[in-house]
Design a protein around this motif. Structure first.
Motif, short mmCIF file in Angstrom:
data_model
loop_
_atom_site.label_atom_id
_atom_site.label_comp_id
_atom_site.label_asym_id
_atom_site.label_seq_id
_atom_site.Cartn_x
_atom_site.Cartn_y
_atom_site.Cartn_z
N UNK A 68 21.96 38.37 43.91
CA UNK A 68 22.11 36.85 44.58
C UNK A 68 23.49 36.36 44.89
N UNK A 69 24.47 37.28 44.77
CA UNK A 69 25.77 37.02 44.94
C UNK A 69 26.40 37.92 45.92
N UNK A 70 25.79 37.97 47.26
CA UNK A 70 26.61 38.95 48.19
C UNK A 70 27.94 38.85 48.48
N UNK A 71 28.27 39.91 49.11
CA UNK A 71 29.84 39.74 49.59
C UNK A 71 29.69 39.83 51.14
N UNK A 72 30.70 38.87 51.78
CA UNK A 72 30.82 38.87 53.24
C UNK A 72 32.12 39.17 53.58
N UNK A 73 32.33 39.13 54.91
CA UNK A 73 33.70 39.57 55.38
C UNK A 73 34.53 38.45 54.99
N UNK A 74 34.07 37.41 55.09
CA UNK A 74 34.97 36.16 54.87
C UNK A 74 35.34 36.07 53.37
N UNK A 75 34.68 36.63 52.45
CA UNK A 75 34.85 36.42 50.99
C UNK A 75 35.19 37.88 50.23
N UNK A 76 35.80 38.74 51.04
CA UNK A 76 36.32 40.03 50.32
C UNK A 76 37.35 39.80 49.24
N UNK A 77 38.11 38.83 49.67
CA UNK A 77 39.12 38.38 48.70
C UNK A 77 38.93 38.22 47.47
N UNK A 78 37.50 37.81 47.27
CA UNK A 78 37.05 37.32 45.92
C UNK A 78 37.04 38.66 44.79
N UNK A 79 36.94 39.63 45.49
CA UNK A 79 36.84 41.10 44.59
C UNK A 79 38.29 41.65 44.50
N UNK A 80 39.38 41.06 44.94
CA UNK A 80 40.66 41.41 44.79
C UNK A 80 41.28 40.71 43.78
N UNK A 81 40.82 40.55 42.50
CA UNK A 81 41.43 39.98 41.63
C UNK A 81 42.22 40.81 40.91
N UNK A 82 42.53 42.10 41.15
CA UNK A 82 43.30 43.04 40.35
C UNK A 82 44.34 43.27 41.40
N UNK A 83 45.56 43.57 40.88
CA UNK A 83 46.87 43.86 41.60
C UNK A 83 46.43 45.36 41.85
N UNK A 219 43.63 51.86 46.62
CA UNK A 219 44.58 51.61 45.39
C UNK A 219 45.83 51.17 45.89
N UNK A 220 46.26 50.12 45.31
CA UNK A 220 47.56 49.65 45.54
C UNK A 220 48.58 50.58 45.40
N UNK A 221 49.62 50.20 45.88
CA UNK A 221 51.07 51.31 45.91
C UNK A 221 51.26 51.21 44.32
N UNK A 222 51.34 52.63 43.71
CA UNK A 222 51.82 52.67 42.47
C UNK A 222 50.70 52.88 41.35
N UNK A 223 49.44 52.80 42.03
CA UNK A 223 48.19 52.96 41.03
C UNK A 223 47.28 54.19 41.60
N UNK A 224 46.71 54.82 40.68
CA UNK A 224 45.91 56.04 40.96
C UNK A 224 44.45 55.44 41.26
N UNK A 227 42.38 54.63 38.29
CA UNK A 227 42.75 53.35 37.42
C UNK A 227 42.16 51.91 38.33
N UNK A 228 42.40 52.43 39.69
CA UNK A 228 41.79 51.17 40.42
C UNK A 228 40.18 51.23 40.47
N UNK A 229 39.64 52.47 40.33
CA UNK A 229 38.06 52.61 40.42
C UNK A 229 37.62 51.67 38.99
N UNK A 230 38.38 52.11 37.96
CA UNK A 230 37.97 51.48 36.64
C UNK A 230 38.03 49.75 36.82
N UNK A 231 39.07 49.49 37.44
CA UNK A 231 39.42 47.90 37.44
C UNK A 231 38.44 47.32 38.57
N UNK A 232 38.05 48.03 39.41
CA UNK A 232 36.98 47.63 40.24
C UNK A 232 35.63 47.35 39.84
#
Length: 396
Positions: A68-83, A219-224, A227-232
């Motif tokens: 009930x909480x879909x992701x759309x093109x306009x709100x993909x930034x909502x899952x970019x909570x991690x650096x 993965x952001x620069x400097x991360x594997x 690590x990014x998959x676990x954060x995601x």
């Protein structure tokens, strides 16, 4: 020992045709082992290199239940909570009928955004890729690969031409190279592919909604990627009510590990089949050695009568069996090398190299040596146990 070896070689050389036919099973077994395992290793290395060429920071996310909480093109930034998270690239695909004048073909149509180009390591031959205004304005533009340009339109310089996809005209703004070294070519090789704005695919598809269900995350620069998959995963678990079955996250590292485990099992399976061939060859050697012992019964009697003990006779016939196996092994290895060279030349256009695996060669040599001892021991022991008087009076 040297004298025994000379006698074994002389005995084998006295009947060359029979010796060759006896070794044939070993030769075929060695060739099967070395060639099959080398082919598997060569193919595995090629696919692994192509997977690695995509990079080590790519993560594939598939969402099966949005809770009930879909992701759309306009709100993909909502899952970019991690650096740790870099780019988020949604995509969807469908197969559609494409037409150009009188030519019809089936295209694999991918709806995506501009960042897809860099994340997937695509290469432009002509024109440009999809741009952000194309996505925002639902523009009917497309980028096709060389195969689609050649097969559907007949040539590659097709910028500005229009093709019909699902009865809607799309302007060709770019042509991509068919890169055999990219990961995408592993799965799309030979296919006719088109890329259109994500929003345009949503408009022409009855099965695809604006909701994002598949995406690539880098993965952001400097991360594997691990690590990014676990954060995601942590972010998506929080979004989807801690339901691990609502989505899947996989990395290229996981794909490489899966590929490695599959090919390891395949290598063991093919190696087992080849080992059976070698065992069959060993049975042939035991059979011919039993015949040899029978034929040389009087010779055995004479040697025992003049002082040869049991160990000498045992050593002589065991040496003959081992030498037969090892000569067959050497011939098999040589023919395997020749065969692999020929195969490599034949498939040279596929950028796959089939080299002889030294470890497999060593295993083949050791296995053949063991077969020579195991299957030569019974005939040799039979000869060694003969009584001199019985052997001298043998009239066969």
């Amino acid at each position: 020992m040297i004298q025994t070896l000379k006698m074994a070689i002389k005995s084998i050389g006295s009947n060359k045709l029979r010796a060759f036919l006896t070794m044939l099973g070993i030769i075929i077994g060695v060739m099967a082992l070395v060639i099959l395992v080398s082919l598997v290793n060569g193919t595995t290395n090629s696919v692994t290199d192509k997977i690695s060429s995509l990079g080590t920071n790519s993560i594939t996310v598939t969402i099966s239940d949005n809770k009930g909480d879909p992701i759309y093109l306009g709100n993909t930034d909502e899952i970019k909570k991690s650096s740790m998270i870099g780019d988020i690239v949604p995509y969807q695909s469908e197969n559609y009928t494409a037409k150009y004048k009188g030519t019809t073909a089936t295209l694999s149509v991918y709806g995506t955004i501009p960042d897809y180009y860099d994340v997937q390591g695509l290469k432009l031959l002509l024109g440009r890729f999809i741009k952000t205004p194309d996505v925002e304005s639902h523009t009917n533009v497309c980028v096709i690969n060389e195969t689609a340009a050649t097969e559907l339109l007949g040539y590659t310089d097709v910028i500005g031409e229009y093709i019909s996809i699902n009865s809607i005209n799309y302007k060709i703004v770019g042509v991509l190279e068919d890169d055999d070294d990219s990961l995408t070519s592993v799965f799309k090789s030979g296919n006719q592919v088109a890329y259109i704005p994500y929003t345009s695919l949503v408009r022409i598809s009855t099965d695809i909604s604006e909701e994002i269900t598949s995406m690539y995350v880098t993965a952001a620069e400097g991360y594997t990627s691990e690590d990014t998959a676990e954060s995601l995963k942590s972010i998506l678990l929080e979004r989807f009510d801690e339901d691990e079955d609502a989505f899947s996250v996989s990395t290229t590292d996981a794909l490489e590990e899966t590929m490695s485990s599959v090919t390891s099992v395949l290598t063991m399976l093919l190696g087992g089949i080849a080992a059976i061939s070698l065992i069959v060859g060993g049975i042939g050697i035991m059979n011919i050695m039993l015949v040899t012992v029978t034929e040389r019964t009087r010779e055995i009697g004479v040697r025992k009568a003049i002082g040869a003990d049991r160990s000498v006779i045992l050593q002589q016939f065991l040496m003959e069996a081992v030498v037969l196996c090892m000569i067959g092994c050497i011939i098999g290895i040589f023919l395997s090398w020749v065969s692999l060279r020929v195969i490599s030349i034949v498939v040279s256009g596929m950028n796959i190299s089939f080299n002889m695996n030294l470890m497999v060669v060593l295993v083949a040599v050791v296995f053949c040596f063991i077969i020579g001892i195991v299957f030569g021991l019974y005939p040799a022991n039979k000869a060694a146990k003969m009584k001199p008087i019985d052997a001298l009076h043998y009239g066969g």
